[in-house]
Structures are given as structure tokens and as C-alpha cells.
Design a protein around this motif. Structure first.
Motif, short mmCIF file in Angstrom:
data_model
loop_
_atom_site.label_atom_id
_atom_site.label_comp_id
_atom_site.label_asym_id
_atom_site.label_seq_id
_atom_site.Cartn_x
_atom_site.Cartn_y
_atom_site.Cartn_z
N LYS A 353 0.83 -1.18 0.00
CA LYS A 353 0.00 0.00 0.00
C LYS A 353 0.88 1.25 0.00
CE LYS A 353 -4.33 -1.30 -0.01
NZ LYS A 353 -5.27 -0.84 -1.04
N LEU A 354 0.43 2.29 -0.69
CA LEU A 354 1.28 3.45 -0.92
C LEU A 354 1.43 4.35 0.30
CD1 LEU A 354 0.09 4.45 -4.51
CD2 LEU A 354 2.03 3.01 -3.83
N ASP A 355 0.57 4.18 1.29
CA ASP A 355 0.68 5.05 2.46
C ASP A 355 1.59 4.48 3.54
OD1 ASP A 355 -0.95 2.96 3.06
OD2 ASP A 355 -2.51 4.13 4.07
N LEU A 356 2.29 3.39 3.24
CA LEU A 356 3.19 2.78 4.22
C LEU A 356 4.59 3.44 4.15
CD1 LEU A 356 2.30 -1.00 3.86
CD2 LEU A 356 1.48 0.64 5.57
N PRO A 357 5.27 3.57 5.29
CA PRO A 357 6.63 4.15 5.28
C PRO A 357 7.62 3.21 4.61
CG PRO A 357 5.63 4.27 7.47
CD PRO A 357 4.76 3.37 6.65
N VAL A 358 8.57 3.80 3.92
CA VAL A 358 9.60 3.01 3.24
C VAL A 358 10.43 2.24 4.26
CG1 VAL A 358 11.64 3.14 1.76
CG2 VAL A 358 9.67 4.62 1.30
N ALA A 359 10.79 2.87 5.36
CA ALA A 359 11.63 2.21 6.36
C ALA A 359 10.92 0.99 6.94
CB ALA A 359 12.01 3.19 7.46
N ALA A 360 9.62 1.13 7.24
CA ALA A 360 8.87 -0.01 7.79
C ALA A 360 8.76 -1.14 6.79
CB ALA A 360 7.48 0.46 8.24
N VAL A 361 8.58 -0.80 5.50
CA VAL A 361 8.51 -1.84 4.47
C VAL A 361 9.84 -2.56 4.36
CG1 VAL A 361 8.18 -2.26 2.00
CG2 VAL A 361 6.69 -0.64 3.21
N TYR A 362 10.93 -1.82 4.42
CA TYR A 362 12.25 -2.45 4.33
C TYR A 362 12.46 -3.41 5.50
CZ TYR A 362 17.29 -2.90 3.68
OH TYR A 362 18.56 -3.40 3.47
#
Length: 507
Positions: A353-362
């Protein structure tokens, strides 16, 4: 003059009765003509270069004149003296000699007195551009001594760190008397304190204990600086009768109290900043790299490619939506920038989902999926591969969708271990002092930044069991018995919820 020089050099050590050298040294600390002081300094330097024992003897005589050189009447005429002392102290063996002779305690005493004097000038309307020059010189001489490992060890054993902290708080709180010299002195003191406390855990604990003592001192001073706010009718009438002869005195006292309170407030703000840095340091956000690859099945539909891989997440943006917008701008897909449904981003085979933070996705999608095993040669952290594709061109998506992530998730640590150093604050009585500040310092409550740091520090201190127990005891103890500042304000009337082992409530 040559005969006198030969006579002086023939002596094994300078005696107090030798007028030749005594007069030359004393002229350096007197308000004499600059030419006379320069000639005296040149003569002493020439005598010191003849032999090392003679240089050490002259150093002893210079150190004996240090209090006179620092004194207010002679401070403006001591430039030649301090320059001569600096020159003779350059060789490390001579500095070691002065350390053995006890110069460190002397310098600390003079630094404490001079910083207090400079701070007292803050209440004066007279501005001196040379304010802090002597203090800066004394701090430089102390720093030169502490460059020797043996001297630094002796300084720690003598526990002289509170002196440096006191001087730092004095010069950092200056506004009216703030000069280039006080700024340089503040930088030197901060550098010395940082280097001393970074040596080991013991020094950090000593620094925290010194901060608590300074907090208590400035909190009490701030309470006393507050002017009374309530008066009775009788006292108001009496004050009106005697208003004419006492108006100027009352105004001056109020201004003095306000100035002292302002100084104490700035000092407390700095103390809270330092303690928060040690107890709950801000964690720097890691810089993750992104490999933006086009889906192989859409080579014919999406022209071009992201040719500057890897991209830094700090340059792209904090959210996955920023990653999508970056791709759209670089590939001339401007129509999809405002459309969150036109392009999909996949990480480790999952639609993000596009509203997720990049750091959390990583951290929670890419790293946990094991994709980090494909290490990138030029980076300590392997880049996260993000596959972009236009929605619907490959049919209905069958990949799982990641809609939410726990942004606070990470490596869980035991609070008793992570915040163990905050126990020093509890042992030193810092919790009682902070509660006293919250109870009684209404002017401090207007400094929102100071209040925010105080509450943050209090919250993190209460993450360990011993500090929570101390907070409960402090809550049940009458304010008059707490080691905090006196308060004219009544305690909070609203009930206070108990502190259990998991939650902390601060009022």
C-alpha cells in the motif's frame, strides 16, 4: 643587564628575595605600559630558554601570579602574562610538571570563580566586548593540561567535572553579556565534557549526577527568583502609601529576579537536553537504498527505465507513495501522480500500500522475507528491490496485499536493560527534583520546550522498576520533605492514577 643575567643563571633556583626576577614577573600582572610588559615577557622567555630547571622555576613563579592576573583590576593587562604562560607550557614534560605541582585544582577554582563573576554581570546594563576573555584563556590552559593521559586520569580521580558543568551553564545562559569569547569558552567546555564522559560508563554516571546537582541548584534559584503574586488588602494600602520612595527599588528587584529566573530556565533546558541524550538518545534513521525495477511483463507498456539505481530513500521520500511519484516523474507518467490506483509497487512478491513508510517496508517486509541475502557490493545495507507495474495490464493481481505495518515494531529489548542508566537519576534524587519543578515553577511551565523535555525524561526514567517505586514514594511524601524546590503553589487537586509495572502517568 648581562651581569644580572649571569647572576640569576648561577643560582640553583630563584629565591623569593631575588628582586630581579620578582619585579619582572610582577610587572606582567600590573597595569603598566604595554611596552614594559612585552619587555618583561621577552626577558623571562630568554632566561627560561637557558636551561630546563630554570624554565620550571620560572613556571612556578608564573603560576604563583595566576590569581593576581585573573583579578578584575589586572585582567585587561594580562595578555602578555597569559601568552608567556602558554609558551612556557607547550612542552609536554613541563605540563606534566605543572600537573604534579597541583595546577589542575588551581585552574578549576579560578574557572569556577570567573564563570560565576561573568554570569553576575548579566544583570548589568553595561556591555563589555571582552567579557569572558580571561575565562576562555583559563579553559584553554586546562584543556592543554588534559591532553596528557596522566592529567586526564588525575582530573577524573579528583572528580572535577562538576566545575566544568557549572562554568558551561554560566556561559550558555548569557544573553546580554554574550560575546565571541563566551561562545568559544562554551564550545571548549562542551568538547571537554563530551570527551570526558565518553571514556566509560563510570564517567557518564558521574556526569549525570553532576547534572542532577546542577538541576537542583538552578531549580531552587528559580523558585526564589519568582516575585510574589498575591497581596492582601492591608498590604496593598500600605504599599500605596509608601509607593513613591520604593518604586525604583521594587522595579530593580523585579528585574533582577526575572533575569535570574531566565538564566535558571536556560540552564535547566540545557540540563534536560543532556540527560535526555544519555537516557533516551534519538536514534538516527538509517538510509535505505531502493532498486526500482520494471516488471518484466510490461516492457512494451512502460517506456524507459530507472537508470540511476540504487536510489536513497532520503532523497525519494518517506512513503511508498513518494517512490511511486518518483517513478512517474522520471518516466513521464505525470497522469499517474495523482492516481494511487494506476501503478502497483511489489516488494518480495507482495503488493505494498502506498501510504506505508519506506523504512517499515524495508524492515518488516523486505528484510524478513530473506531478500537481504542478496547483498549489494557497495553498501553495508543491501538495497530493497521494488518492482513497479501498471495495474490491470497483467490481469487480476494474485499477490498478497500488505495494507498495514507496525511502525514501532523492531528489536524488542528489556526496558530494565535499555534504560538501566536512568537508575542513576533516581539514586541522585532527580525524580523528586523534577516533580518539584512541575509543582512549583509556573514561569517554567511557559517554556514548552523545557516542559516537553522534562516530561520525556520523566517518562523514560519510569520505565525501570526502581524509579517507578521512587515515584510512588515521592507521590506519597509531602512536598516539604521532597528534595525539590519550595513551592507557593498548592498541589494538584485532581487525583493521580497509580503507577503500575507497565504504564507510567505523569502529572
Amino acid at each position: 643587564s648581562r651581569a644580572l643575567e649571569r647572576q640569576a643563571l648561577s643560582l640553583p633556583s630563584p629565591r623569593p628575595g631575588l628582586p630581579f626576577l620578582q619585579d619582572a614577573h610582577s610587572q606582567l600582572a600590573r597595569v603598566a605600559a604595554q611596552a614594559v610588559r612585552e619587555e618583561c615577557a621577552a626577558l623571562i622567555l630568554a632566561l627560561a630558554s637557558a636551561s630546563e630547571p630554570r624554565a620550571l622555576a620560572l613556571l612556578d613563579m608564573l603560576v604563583s601570579l595566576l590569581p593576581a592576573a585573573v583579578s578584575a583590576p589586572a585582567a585587561d593587562a594580562s595578555a602578555e602574562y597569559f601568552e608567556l604562560l602558554r609558551t612556557l607550557m607547550l612542552p609536554p614534560p613541563r605540563r606534566a610538571y605543572l600537573v604534579a605541582k597541583g595546577l589542575i585544582p588551581t585552574l578549576c577554582t579560578l574557572i569556577a570563580a570567573e564563570s560565576t563573576r561573568v554570569r553576575a554581570q548579566e544583570e548589568s546594563a553595561m556591555i563589555d566586548l571582552a567579557q569572558g576573555c580571561v575565562l576562555h584563556t583559563l579553559i584553554e590552559r586546562l584543556r592543554a593540561l588534559l591532553e596528557l593521559p596522566a592529567a586526564a586520569l588525575s582530573f577524573r580521580k579528583q572528580q572535577r567535572m562538576p566545575v566544568l558543568l557549572h562554568a558551561l551553564l554560566c556561559v550558555r545562559g548569557l544573553v546580554v553579556q554574550k560575546t565571541l569569547y563566551t561562545e568559544e569558552a562554551s564550545k571548549l567546555l562542551m568538547s571537554m565534557l563530551s570527551s570526558l564522559q565518553q571514556e566509560d560508563e563510570t564517567e557518564r554516571r558521574r556526569f549525570m549526577a553532576a547534572c542532577v546537582d546542577a538541576m537542583r541548584e538552578h531549580a531552587e534559584g528559580r523558585a526564589h527568583a519568582q516575585p510574589p503574586t498575591t497581596t492582601t488588602a492591608a498590604s496593598s494600602a500600605a504599599a500605596t502609601t509608601a509607593a513613591a520612595p520604593t518604586t525604583a527599588m521594587t522595579t530593580a528587584a523585579t528585574a533582577t529576579g526575572a533575569s535570574s529566573g531566565s538564566l535558571a530556565g536556560r540552564a535547566l533546558l540545557f540540563i534536560f537536553e543532556q540527560l535526555c541524550t544519555l537516557v533516551c538518545p534519538e536514534k538516527a534513521a538509517p538510509e535505505y537504498k531502493l532498486m526500482l525495477n520494471k516488471a518484466p511483463t510490461q516492457e512494451e507498456f512502460i517506456r524507459g527505465a530507472m537508470t540511476k539505481n540504487p536510489y536513497s530513500c532520503t532523497a525519494v521520500g518517506p512513503l511508498m507513495r513518494d517512490v511511486k511519484n518518483k517513478i512517474c516523474r522520471d518516466l513521464d507518467l505525470g497522469g499517474l501522480i495523482e492516481d494511487d490506483n494506476g501503478m502497483e509497487l511489489l516488494v518480495s512478491g507482495q503488493i505494498i500500500k502506498l501510504d506505508l513508510p519506506v523504512a517499515a517496508v524495508y524492515e518488516q517486509v523486505w528484510a524478513r522475507a530473506g531478500s537481504q541475502q542478496h547483498a549489494y557490493a557497495d553498501s553495508s545495507l543491501p538495497p530493497m528491490v521494488v518492482v513497479y507495474r501498471l495495474q490491470g495490464l497483467d490481469g487480476e493481481a494474485t499477490e498478497p496485499i500488505v495494507e498495514t505495518l507496525n511502525e514501532e515494531a523492531g528489536e524488542e529489548r528489556d526496558p530494565e536493560t535499555e534504560f538501566a542508566i536512568s537508575g542513576v537519576l533516581g539514586e541522585a534524587g532527580c525524580l523528586e527534583v523534577m516533580m518539584g519543578i512541575l509543582r512549583g515553577s509556573r514561569p517554567l511551565m511557559r517554556m514548552r520546550e523545557c516542559v516537553a523535555l522534562l516530561l520525556k525524561l520523566l517518562q523514560h526514567c519510569c520505565k525501570i522498576k526502581d524509579n517507578r517505586r521512587r515515584m510512588l514514594q515521592a507521590r506519597d511524601t509531602p512536598p516539604a520533605k521532597c528534595a525539590a524546590m519550595p513551592s507557593s503553589r498548592t498541589p494538584h487537586s485532581h487525583p493521580t492514577r497509580p503507577l503500575d509495572s507497565h504504564t507510567t502517568t505523569t502529572h
